[in-house]
Design an enzyme around this catalytic site. Structure first.
Site, mmCIF file in Angstrom:
data_model
loop_
_atom_site.group_PDB
_atom_site.id
_atom_site.type_symbol
_atom_site.label_atom_id
_atom_site.label_comp_id
_atom_site.label_asym_id
_atom_site.label_seq_id
_atom_site.Cartn_x
_atom_site.Cartn_y
_atom_site.Cartn_z
ATOM 1 N N ARG A 248 0.833 -1.190 0.000
ATOM 2 C CA ARG A 248 0.000 0.000 0.000
ATOM 3 C C ARG A 248 0.872 1.246 0.000
ATOM 4 O O ARG A 248 1.929 1.286 0.629
ATOM 5 C CB ARG A 248 -0.931 0.045 1.234
ATOM 6 N N GLU B 225 -3.389 7.877 -5.360
ATOM 7 C CA GLU B 225 -3.528 7.162 -6.628
ATOM 8 C C GLU B 225 -4.713 7.687 -7.427
ATOM 9 O O GLU B 225 -5.820 7.768 -6.898
ATOM 10 C CB GLU B 225 -3.668 5.664 -6.360
ATOM 11 N N HIS C 90 -0.225 0.218 -9.571
ATOM 12 C CA HIS C 90 -1.007 -0.622 -8.655
ATOM 13 C C HIS C 90 -1.538 -1.831 -9.428
ATOM 14 O O HIS C 90 -2.731 -2.127 -9.433
ATOM 15 C CB HIS C 90 -2.145 0.171 -8.029
#
Length: 339
Positions: free
Chosen positions: A255, A284, A303
């Site tokens: 994360r 993000e 991601h």
């Protein structure tokens, strides 16, 4: 009780035949999961692609349960969702859900614990190998007509993985898959996870370390595979990076925010550490002025550690199956997050 030995778990055949549940699919998922939902006559669904707060406030109150990929589900939205009984995450992280609210209001949170470990572990190895073998340096040489140039290179930044020491921080599903791949490359593996017994780590071929700072001093690679919470936010800052060797690399597939991005950029530019592989960001998508985007000592991905054909198919199926099993009262306890 909810987890009775009666697998069906229904009050009567009448309930089983007539109860209908409306499910919100928040953000698109692989069609394989939708097919599972279509086959069950007790469920209807709607796919929500507009993830704005305004639209979520409008749509979510209609649902008995939701699957959640992207999108932030905070208390402002949840207070309007009087029918909502369950959130089924498309993944294992849940930092986009207001945990305090769902805990107080007995909304269950489910995760895809079976399908989200192989691809992330492989992605970590992909980043490690890419960095250790010069990213795309050799590919570029061939394409640019510099084939013969390689013979005269002074190679100082390409390395073997054999005998290198990796520290895996977080020894859950991903960590347990990653250690096998590292051992296959004849690496030495150390593990830092206060919640996993040293005997378990040893059974996987690793060595448990009890002090993170001490361990950082001697490793070649740091790989992070742990959840983000109050204790792990900024776990790796400039202070920790200064303990590491200047040839070391950091991989983060867990994360954003576990590594301090500003400190990481400084450490890379100052030669405090050698390289980083970053799949996740504090925000993000990252802002265009995020200095990591222009830093040549960072290998980046969006991601995307789970972005393989197999993983996305299996995640979508597991996400939907979890929500069906929840309402049909046969959900496996391992799928429910303990809040």
């Amino acid at each position: 009780s909810w987890f009775s030995s009666n697998k069906e778990g229904f009050d009567s055949p009448w309930d089983r035949q007539n109860k209908m549940y409306k499910i919100g699919i928040i953000d698109k998922i692989n069609p394989k999961g939708i097919e599972v939902l279509k086959k069950n006559k007790n469920f209807t669904y709607e796919i929500i692609t507009d993830l704005s707060k305004k639209n979520l406030l409008k749509k979510l109150p209609d649902f008995d349960g939701i699957t959640l990929r992207r999108g932030k589900i905070n208390s402002d939205v949840l207070t309007k969702c009087k029918r909502l009984k369950v959130i089924s995450r498309h993944g294992v992280g849940y930092d986009n859900v207001d945990i305090d609210y769902i805990k107080k209001n007995d909304i269950k949170l489910l995760v895809t614990d079976a399908s989200t470990s192989t691809s992330p572990a492989e992605h970590a190895m992909f980043m490690i190998l890419s960095i250790y073998k010069g990213v795309d340096m050799f590919d570029s040489m061939v394409r640019n007509g510099d084939f013969a140039k390689a013979i005269n290179l002074d190679i100082k930044s390409n390395f073997e993985l054999s005998k290198k020491t990796i520290l895996i921080v977080g020894f859950g599903r991903i960590g347990k898959k990653l250690i096998k791949k590292c051992l296959g490359f004849d690496m030495n593996v150390e593990v830092f996870d206060p919640f996993v017994d040293d005997k378990i780590i040893k059974s996987y071929g690793g060595k448990k370390v009890f002090d993170l700072n001490d361990a950082l001093k001697n490793i070649d690679i740091l790989s992070l595979s742990l959840p983000k919470n109050e204790k792990t936010e900024n776990l790796i800052s400039l202070k920790e990076m200064k303990l590491m060797k200047d040839t070391s690399i950091i991989i983060n597939i867990s994360r954003g925010g576990i590594i301090n991005e500003k400190d990481l950029n400084y450490a890379l530019n100052s030669g405090i550490i050698f390289y980083a592989g970053i799949d996740v960001f504090e925000k993000e998508p990252p802002e265009n002025d995020n200095p990591l985007l222009s830093n040549k000592r960072v290998f980046l991905s969006p991601h995307a550690a789970t972005f393989t054909k197999e993983c996305l198919e299996n995640m979508s199926i597991e996400t939907v199956t979890n929500i069906i099993d929840f309402f049909e009262k046969r959900i496996d306890k391992s799928k429910i997050v303990s809040l």
